[in-house]
Design a protein around this motif. Structure first.
Motif: not given
Length: 341
Positions: A181-203
């Motif tokens: 889900i997080g990856s799909l959110i990132a993909k959608r927001l990239e299309a809007f011109g957002c800069v994506i950062y993240y935290n997860s259990r591992r890089q």
């Protein structure tokens, strides 16, 4: 008609064990008519909600059945938790299917210890939840719901133009949990011109986004914090007072994970005191109860845990549930297995 010479007798009752019986399953979820019919075509459904029994009585009856159930279908966030007590009550269980992506209601380690397989909805809901997260964010930033209320109340001709909202493009969005889900959110927001950062259990080496090993630092560099992680002992209240302070007075929280991922009382206080700018919430700590203070806040957009629900996802969930059950009963690999953390 000529007699066969054999005296006809009234049919006698056949012992239940000699009858052909569909495999029994426990059902701990209210489902629509089509879903229920599909289950009943293949299985003998022992429906907790239809039984009217208390949970202990229902489990005791299931365990005492001459053909006790080996599989259960459960729903996240409901009254039933798959833990040692439930597995003790129905020791025949060998498979649990969760109709949601989250499995915080299932003790995965206890299931693994007892040889009970677990599966979930997999990616059935992922696109719908990602869409919903973006919709919440746009609504909060552009004040869509609040502006609609402004128009419906007849305030436009009286008060004039509605206050300005904020654009989505160029926002720095920190995503907690870069799974499906997080990856799909990132993909959608990239299309809007957002800069994506993240935290997860591992890089994750496969993504170009900047990784933050802790949520506090992620929040301090983000304009928006999206909660898309699973709920477990490590992510309970992962968004706490310190994280909200780091996000700051212009920051926005979007939560489509679990209510308990966010310290709700602290979130309410931060919103009331203007220490963050707004929130879009599909989940809450004590559903269906919602903090009363949130109801009058125009900078908060709320939905009743519906991010996963579309007519298409309902049909897909039905197919995924049955496919996993059929795989279990036929001894084949599960389609969407869940492993212990």
């Amino acid at each position: 008609m000529a007699s066969s010479g054999v005296e006809e007798q009234e049919p006698t009752a056949v012992p239940p064990l000699l009858l052909f019986r569909l495999p029994p399953i426990l059902l701990f979820r209210r489902v629509d008519a089509a879903f229920y019919a599909a289950l009943r075509q293949r299985y003998r459904v022992l429906d907790f909600f239809a039984s009217g029994d208390t949970l202990p009585a229902f489990l005791a009856a299931a365990a005492a059945d001459p053909d006790p159930p080996r599989a259960a279908v459960v729903v996240g966030g409901g009254a039933v938790r798959v833990d040692a007590a439930l597995l003790d009550a129905v020791p025949s269980l060998r498979f649990v299917f969760s109709t949601g992506a989250g499995v915080d209601h299932i003790d995965l380690h206890e299931c693994a210890r007892r040889g009970v397989a677990v599966a979930n909805s997999g990616r059935v809901y992922s696109t719908d939840v990602a869409d919903h997260a973006v919709a919440l964010l746009i609504d909060v930033l552009r004040r869509v719901s609040a502006a609609q209320r402004f128009v419906r109340r007849g305030l436009w001709p009286v008060q004039g133009d509605y206050p300005l909202g904020n654009k989505l493009g160029s926002k720095r969005v920190g995503i907690i949990g870069l799974g499906n889900i997080g990856s799909l959110i990132a993909k959608r927001l990239e299309a809007f011109g957002c800069v994506i950062y993240y935290n997860s259990r591992r890089q994750k080496d496969s993504v170009p986004y900047k990784y933050f090993p802790n949520v506090h630092d992620l929040a301090s560099e983000s304009d928006v914090l999206v909660v898309a992680c699973a709920l477990n002992k490590d992510t309970q209240h992962i968004v706490n007072k310190d994280v909200l302070e780091a996000l700051g007075k212009d920051g926005i929280i979007i939560n489509i994970g679990r209510g308990a991922n966010v310290d709700e009382p602290e979130l309410v206080r931060a919103l009331k005191e203007g220490r963050i700018a707004g929130a879009g919430l599909d989940v809450f700590e004590n559903e269906p109860k919602v903090p009363a203070e949130l109801l009058s806040m125009d900078n908060v957009v709320m939905t009743p845990h519906i991010a996963v629900f579309t007519s298409e996802s309902r049909a897909d969930l039905r197919d995924t549930t049955i496919s996993n059950l059929e795989a279990f009963f036929s001894g084949k690999p599960l389609l969407t297995p869940v492993l212990p953390w």
